[in-house]
Design a protein around this motif. Structure first.
Motif, PDB file in Angstrom:
ATOM      1  N   HIS A  83     -14.950 -14.724 -46.115  1.00 29.44           N
ATOM      2  CA  HIS A  83     -15.626 -14.671 -47.415  1.00 29.44           C
ATOM      3  C   HIS A  83     -16.321 -16.010 -47.633  1.00 29.44           C
ATOM      4  N   MET A  84     -17.618 -15.972 -47.969  1.00 26.40           N
ATOM      5  CA  MET A  84     -18.351 -17.206 -48.278  1.00 26.40           C
ATOM      6  C   MET A  84     -18.088 -17.579 -49.731  1.00 26.40           C
ATOM      7  N   THR A  85     -17.429 -18.709 -49.944  1.00 21.39           N
ATOM      8  CA  THR A  85     -17.158 -19.141 -51.313  1.00 21.39           C
ATOM      9  C   THR A  85     -18.203 -20.126 -51.815  1.00 21.39           C
ATOM     10  N   GLU A  86     -18.908 -20.792 -50.897  1.00 18.46           N
ATOM     11  CA  GLU A  86     -19.968 -21.731 -51.268  1.00 18.46           C
ATOM     12  C   GLU A  86     -21.016 -21.761 -50.167  1.00 18.46           C
ATOM     13  N   GLY A  87     -22.267 -21.934 -50.526  1.00 15.27           N
ATOM     14  CA  GLY A  87     -23.325 -22.159 -49.551  1.00 15.27           C
ATOM     15  C   GLY A  87     -23.753 -20.933 -48.778  1.00 15.27           C
ATOM     16  N   GLU A  88     -24.248 -21.203 -47.565  1.00 17.48           N
ATOM     17  CA  GLU A  88     -24.853 -20.172 -46.732  1.00 17.48           C
ATOM     18  C   GLU A  88     -24.671 -20.552 -45.265  1.00 17.48           C
ATOM     19  N   LEU A  89     -24.429 -19.564 -44.413  1.00 14.15           N
ATOM     20  CA  LEU A  89     -24.260 -19.808 -42.979  1.00 14.15           C
ATOM     21  C   LEU A  89     -25.063 -18.805 -42.160  1.00 14.15           C
ATOM     22  N   ALA A  90     -25.603 -19.282 -41.042  1.00 18.76           N
ATOM     23  CA  ALA A  90     -26.152 -18.393 -40.019  1.00 18.76           C
ATOM     24  C   ALA A  90     -24.995 -18.061 -39.091  1.00 18.76           C
ATOM     25  N   VAL A  91     -24.761 -16.765 -38.848  1.00 15.84           N
ATOM     26  CA  VAL A  91     -23.617 -16.316 -38.044  1.00 15.84           C
ATOM     27  C   VAL A  91     -24.127 -15.619 -36.782  1.00 15.84           C
ATOM     28  N   ARG A  92     -23.522 -15.969 -35.662  1.00 16.78           N
ATOM     29  CA  ARG A  92     -23.735 -15.270 -34.393  1.00 16.78           C
ATOM     30  C   ARG A  92     -22.430 -14.542 -34.088  1.00 16.78           C
ATOM     31  N   GLN A  93     -22.443 -13.233 -34.162  1.00 17.80           N
ATOM     32  CA  GLN A  93     -21.236 -12.443 -33.900  1.00 17.80           C
ATOM     33  C   GLN A  93     -21.583 -11.470 -32.782  1.00 17.80           C
ATOM     34  N   ASN A  94     -21.039 -11.747 -31.580  1.00 14.99           N
ATOM     35  CA  ASN A  94     -21.412 -10.998 -30.381  1.00 14.99           C
ATOM     36  C   ASN A  94     -22.933 -11.039 -30.253  1.00 14.99           C
ATOM     37  N   ASP A  95     -23.613  -9.900 -30.219  1.00 19.35           N
ATOM     38  CA  ASP A  95     -25.078  -9.880 -30.089  1.00 19.35           C
ATOM     39  C   ASP A  95     -25.783  -9.826 -31.437  1.00 19.35           C
ATOM     40  N   ASN A  96     -25.051  -9.832 -32.532  1.00 15.36           N
ATOM     41  CA  ASN A  96     -25.640  -9.750 -33.871  1.00 15.36           C
ATOM     42  C   ASN A  96     -25.840 -11.147 -34.453  1.00 15.36           C
ATOM     43  N   HIS A  97     -26.952 -11.310 -35.138  1.00 14.01           N
ATOM     44  CA  HIS A  97     -27.243 -12.550 -35.859  1.00 14.01           C
ATOM     45  C   HIS A  97     -27.520 -12.169 -37.309  1.00 14.01           C
ATOM     46  N   PHE A  98     -26.824 -12.830 -38.248  1.00 12.01           N
ATOM     47  CA  PHE A  98     -27.042 -12.522 -39.660  1.00 12.01           C
ATOM     48  C   PHE A  98     -26.729 -13.763 -40.492  1.00 12.01           C
ATOM     49  N   THR A  99     -27.177 -13.737 -41.729  1.00 12.41           N
ATOM     50  CA  THR A  99     -26.941 -14.832 -42.676  1.00 12.41           C
ATOM     51  C   THR A  99     -25.974 -14.352 -43.742  1.00 12.41           C
ATOM     52  N   VAL A 100     -24.979 -15.185 -44.046  1.00 10.26           N
ATOM     53  CA  VAL A 100     -24.051 -14.877 -45.134  1.00 10.26           C
ATOM     54  C   VAL A 100     -24.257 -15.900 -46.236  1.00 10.26           C
ATOM     55  N   ARG A 101     -24.213 -15.423 -47.462  1.00 11.25           N
ATOM     56  CA  ARG A 101     -24.408 -16.266 -48.641  1.00 11.25           C
ATOM     57  C   ARG A 101     -23.183 -16.161 -49.536  1.00 11.25           C
ATOM     58  N   LYS A 102     -23.100 -17.049 -50.501  1.00  9.76           N
ATOM     59  CA  LYS A 102     -21.978 -17.065 -51.431  1.00  9.76           C
ATOM     60  C   LYS A 102     -21.687 -15.655 -51.936  1.00  9.76           C
ATOM     61  N   GLY A 103     -20.409 -15.243 -51.790  1.00 15.90           N
ATOM     62  CA  GLY A 103     -19.978 -13.928 -52.235  1.00 15.90           C
ATOM     63  C   GLY A 103     -19.927 -12.884 -51.126  1.00 15.90           C
ATOM     64  N   ASP A 104     -20.586 -13.131 -49.983  1.00 12.11           N
ATOM     65  CA  ASP A 104     -20.585 -12.157 -48.892  1.00 12.11           C
ATOM     66  C   ASP A 104     -19.235 -12.123 -48.178  1.00 12.11           C
ATOM     67  N   VAL A 105     -18.888 -10.957 -47.633  1.00 13.91           N
ATOM     68  CA  VAL A 105     -17.667 -10.785 -46.844  1.00 13.91           C
ATOM     69  C   VAL A 105     -18.012 -10.113 -45.521  1.00 13.91           C
ATOM     70  N   TRP A 106     -17.216 -10.385 -44.488  1.00 11.45           N
ATOM     71  CA  TRP A 106     -17.363  -9.747 -43.189  1.00 11.45           C
ATOM     72  C   TRP A 106     -16.038  -9.850 -42.446  1.00 11.45           C
ATOM     73  N   ALA A 107     -15.944  -9.164 -41.317  1.00  9.38           N
ATOM     74  CA  ALA A 107     -14.682  -9.115 -40.583  1.00  9.38           C
ATOM     75  C   ALA A 107     -14.912  -9.445 -39.112  1.00  9.38           C
ATOM     76  N   CYS A 108     -13.832  -9.855 -38.465  1.00  8.88           N
ATOM     77  CA  CYS A 108     -13.816 -10.114 -37.027  1.00  8.88           C
ATOM     78  C   CYS A 108     -12.602  -9.396 -36.446  1.00  8.88           C
ATOM     79  N   ALA A 109     -12.771  -8.833 -35.252  1.00  4.43           N
ATOM     80  CA  ALA A 109     -11.682  -8.104 -34.604  1.00  4.43           C
ATOM     81  C   ALA A 109     -11.144  -8.908 -33.420  1.00  4.43           C
ATOM     82  N   LYS A 110      -9.849  -8.925 -33.291  1.00  3.45           N
ATOM     83  CA  LYS A 110      -9.174  -9.625 -32.210  1.00  3.45           C
ATOM     84  C   LYS A 110      -9.674  -9.120 -30.854  1.00  3.45           C
TER      85      LYS A 110
END
Length: 135
Positions: A83-110
């Protein structure tokens, strides 16, 4: 005299409320936790046993990422929610690239998620992670 008492109580209440309101700028000056990379700190927030049958423990931590700093691509060692609580991040997750901003949520699998991040912004980014830890 009763007007003065009400005014005094009101002023005292306002003063107390000012100290109770969380300040979002606090993330920019955080120095607690431990450095896990250049411009990246991990702040452990808590851990306890889980009532979820698939997980033995839950752990919560913040990753505080300064402007221009990045986390390397890492294989996820456990399931987690982010969960992004502050700011913004560029995320590389496997072959996906996306931006998360304050309030966004996402998941990662083991075991099948590799993820890295970069703070391209001008403010501190805080990613809160809830680790779902198996038995």
């Amino acid at each position: 005299m009763s007007d003065m008492d009400r005014r005094s109580a009101f002023a005292l209440g306002l003063a107390a409320a000012a100290f109770a309101v969380p300040q979002s700028a606090g993330a920019q000056t955080r120095t607690e936790g431990r450095e896990v990379g250049p411009g990246v700190r991990q702040v452990d927030l808590g851990e306890r046993e889980s009532v979820l049958p698939a997980y033995k423990r839950l752990r919560m931590r913040d990753i505080v990422i300064q402007p221009g700093a990045a986390t390397p691509d890492n294989m996820m060692m456990n399931d987690m929610l982010c969960h992004m609580t502050e700011g913004e991040l560029a995320v590389r997750q496997n072959d996906n690239h996306f931006t998360v901003r304050k309030g966004d949520v996402w998941a990662c699998a083991k075991g099948n998620t590799t993820e890295g991040t970069k703070n391209n912004g001008s403010t501190v980014a805080v990613m809160r992670i809830i680790d779902l830890l198996p038995g």
